[in-house]
Design an enzyme around this catalytic site. Structure first.
Site, PDB file in Angstrom:
ATOM      1  N   ASP A 194      -8.382  -5.404  -6.463  1.00 42.79           N
ATOM      2  CA  ASP A 194      -8.136  -4.189  -5.677  1.00 42.79           C
ATOM      3  C   ASP A 194      -8.471  -2.970  -6.532  1.00 42.79           C
ATOM      4  O   ASP A 194      -7.874  -2.760  -7.581  1.00 42.79           O
ATOM      5  CB  ASP A 194      -6.665  -4.150  -5.252  1.00 42.79           C
ATOM      6  CG  ASP A 194      -6.281  -2.844  -4.571  1.00 42.79           C
ATOM      7  OD1 ASP A 194      -7.182  -2.128  -4.090  1.00 42.79           O
ATOM      8  OD2 ASP A 194      -5.070  -2.554  -4.505  1.00 42.79           O
ATOM      9  N   HIS A 253      -6.589  -5.607  -1.793  1.00 41.91           N
ATOM     10  CA  HIS A 253      -5.561  -4.617  -1.517  1.00 41.91           C
ATOM     11  C   HIS A 253      -4.469  -5.142  -0.583  1.00 41.91           C
ATOM     12  O   HIS A 253      -3.351  -4.642  -0.588  1.00 41.91           O
ATOM     13  CB  HIS A 253      -6.202  -3.360  -0.918  1.00 41.91           C
ATOM     14  CG  HIS A 253      -5.258  -2.209  -0.777  1.00 41.91           C
ATOM     15  ND1 HIS A 253      -4.599  -1.661  -1.847  1.00 41.91           N
ATOM     16  CD2 HIS A 253      -4.855  -1.506   0.320  1.00 41.91           C
ATOM     17  CE1 HIS A 253      -3.835  -0.668  -1.429  1.00 41.91           C
ATOM     18  NE2 HIS A 253      -3.960  -0.558  -0.118  1.00 41.91           N
ATOM     19  N   SER A 305       0.824  -1.204   0.000  1.00 41.93           N
ATOM     20  CA  SER A 305       0.000   0.000   0.000  1.00 41.93           C
ATOM     21  C   SER A 305       0.865   1.264   0.000  1.00 41.93           C
ATOM     22  O   SER A 305       1.713   1.426  -0.867  1.00 41.93           O
ATOM     23  CB  SER A 305      -0.959  -0.034   1.193  1.00 41.93           C
ATOM     24  OG  SER A 305      -1.948   0.960   1.077  1.00 41.93           O
TER      25      SER A 305
END
Length: 474
Positions: A399, A452, A177
């Site tokens: 994602d 994600h 991320s």
């Protein structure tokens, strides 16, 4: 008292303090029996006066810690604790979801921990994340992307100085991320340090990034094409279809030419209305869906329509439901349980958390002061490629926060030739995702059905990592 004796005494006290700042943990509250792996927790002070105390969890490889790679894992945010990665993505224990009825949540062993084949340091950074804290208020020295690259490098130098047995291990920086901004900068900082100044030398080999934030104009801009590809928005909203050609063909097929002419006249005004109706995001926004000119009313209207259509979607994983984290029926309830676990007094005592340093542990601290001063991490990727460092970049293909469309786009922008083209990678004769390898020693891979973070796909992520880190063809 002799001055030399005083100096020696002070030095001894400092050394004792450093030894005491790390603790070997044999058992954990909520886990039955002794830990089947070796866990160490502690603080490393960074900064001139070591006012910033960065908390870490170190887990030795369960295979061959003397020779296996050493990975430093950073979670995203900025402000998310690395405990989240340890418990839910690639660590050897996780929170047990079933049957919780109060008290300390139970921990259970995992099957596909990266610690099966690598030594892992899970670091709470920047300061304010997890159990990391500052001894003094950070009035001027506010954490930032570039500042964290320097702080993490300093952390690593001091950690290796205290753990000399791991200096020669192949070293990698890893994360997911938002750490996609910081990790490439850390790699560059370590690389520069190896050439310019710093001892011990870090045996830096490369880096690993999952669903990495790279640049807003890349990541956010590809959410709309991703939504179209995943059938979340219509063809008409995304791109214009040649409707006027369809009308022309229908007229051409009419038997009476006069009738055709009359129809053309009658439809002239109607065609204008149709063309306005089908103005698309791609055309009106010119494929730029962020920082839109406020005078471009058509584009803004279409983006509003897009947001309305996707407002019910869980952008972290478009196949999973949107739900409240505090609800026991929600797949994200495990994050609530981790908060219960980390805030228990017995857990903090076991982990040797500095008393009074943190009022409350939160998985992701959104209130920390932080400067996002790396606009794009692409230049860092380019520099790291030039210096010969290998990289694994992977994306969960469901994602929508950081769509793989955008990740593929910035990788293409590096202009490296392809040495192993797009193909499925397999587990037990089943497609686990798709991959491509470039001449700059960069591998891109998707995880089929992934979101994600790695938590729904631990088996796939472990096998992907195992093959890559050992030099196998994925």
């Amino acid at each position: 008292m002799d001055k030399e004796y005083v100096k020696l005494l002070l030095l001894l006290l400092v050394l004792l303090h450093h030894v005491d700042s790390a603790s070997i943990i044999r058992s954990l509250p909520g886990f039955e029996g002794p830990l089947p792996f070796e866990l160490e927790t502690g603080y490393i002070g960074v900064g001139e006066a070591e006012e910033v105390q960065l908390f870490y969890y170190f887990i030795k490889s369960e295979r061959n810690p003397e020779e296996d790679p050493l990975l430093l894992w950073l979670s995203g945010g900025p402000g998310c604790s690395s405990l989240s990665g340890l418990l839910y993505e690639n660590g050897p224990v996780t929170i047990k979801m079933d049957g919780y009825s109060g008290g300390i949540p139970s921990l259970v062993s995992t099957t596909y921990s990266w610690t099966k084949i690598a030594n892992m340091i899970y670091l709470d950074q920047p300061v304010g994340s997890g159990f990391s804290y500052s001894k003094t208020p950070l009035l001027d020295d506010i954490p930032s992307d570039t500042g964290e690259a320097k702080r993490v490098h300093e952390f690593l130098q001091k950690w290796l100085d205290k753990h000399p047995d791991f200096v020669s291990n192949p070293f990698y920086v890893a994360g997911n991320s938002y750490s996609g901004k910081v990790v490439p900068a850390i790699v560059q900082e370590i690389s520069k340090g190896n050439y310019i100044c710093c001892k011990p030398q870090v045996n830096l080999q490369g880096y690993v990034l999952g669903d990495p934030v790279t640049a807003i104009d890349i990541d956010d801009n590809y959410q709309i094409p991703f939504a179209h590809g995943m059938a979340l928005i219509s063809d008409e909203l995304y791109e214009v279809r040649n409707i006027s050609m369809l009308f022309f063909l229908s007229f051409f097929l009419a038997i009476n030419r006069n009738e055709v002419a009359n129809k053309q006249k009658k439809q002239k005004k109607h065609l204008k209305n149709v063309s306005i109706f089908v103005q698309s995001l791609k055309r009106r926004c010119r494929r730029n869906y962020i920082n839109v000119d406020p005078r471009n009313a058509e584009c803004l209207k279409l983006i509003k329509d897009f947001k309305k259509l996707t407002s019910g979607i869980n952008v972290l994983h478009i196949l999973l439901p949107r739900c409240e984290e505090s609800s026991p029926n929600c797949y994200r309830y495990k994050y609530t349980l981790s908060s219960y676990w980390a805030n228990d007094v017995s857990v903090r005592d076991t982990l040797q958390v500095e008393k009074g340093s943190k009022i409350k542990w939160v998985r992701c601290n959104r209130n920390i002061r932080y400067r996002k001063d790396i606009i794009s991490s692409v230049p860092y990727h380019k520099n790291n490629s030039v210096n010969g460092y290998s990289s694994l970049i992977f994306s969960g293909d469901h994602d929508m926060v950081i769509p793989f469309f955008g990740t593929e786009a910035w990788i293409r922008s590096l202009n490296y030739s392809i040495i192993d083209d797009w193909r499925p990678w397999m587990i037990n004769n089943q497609v686990a995702g798709y991959t491509r390898t470039y001449a700059n020693k960069m591998t891109f891979a998707t995880i089929k059905g992934g979101g994600h973070t790695l938590d729904p796909k631990q088996m796939e992520s472990f096998i992907m990592f195992q093959r890559w880190i050992s030099g196998q063809r994925m």
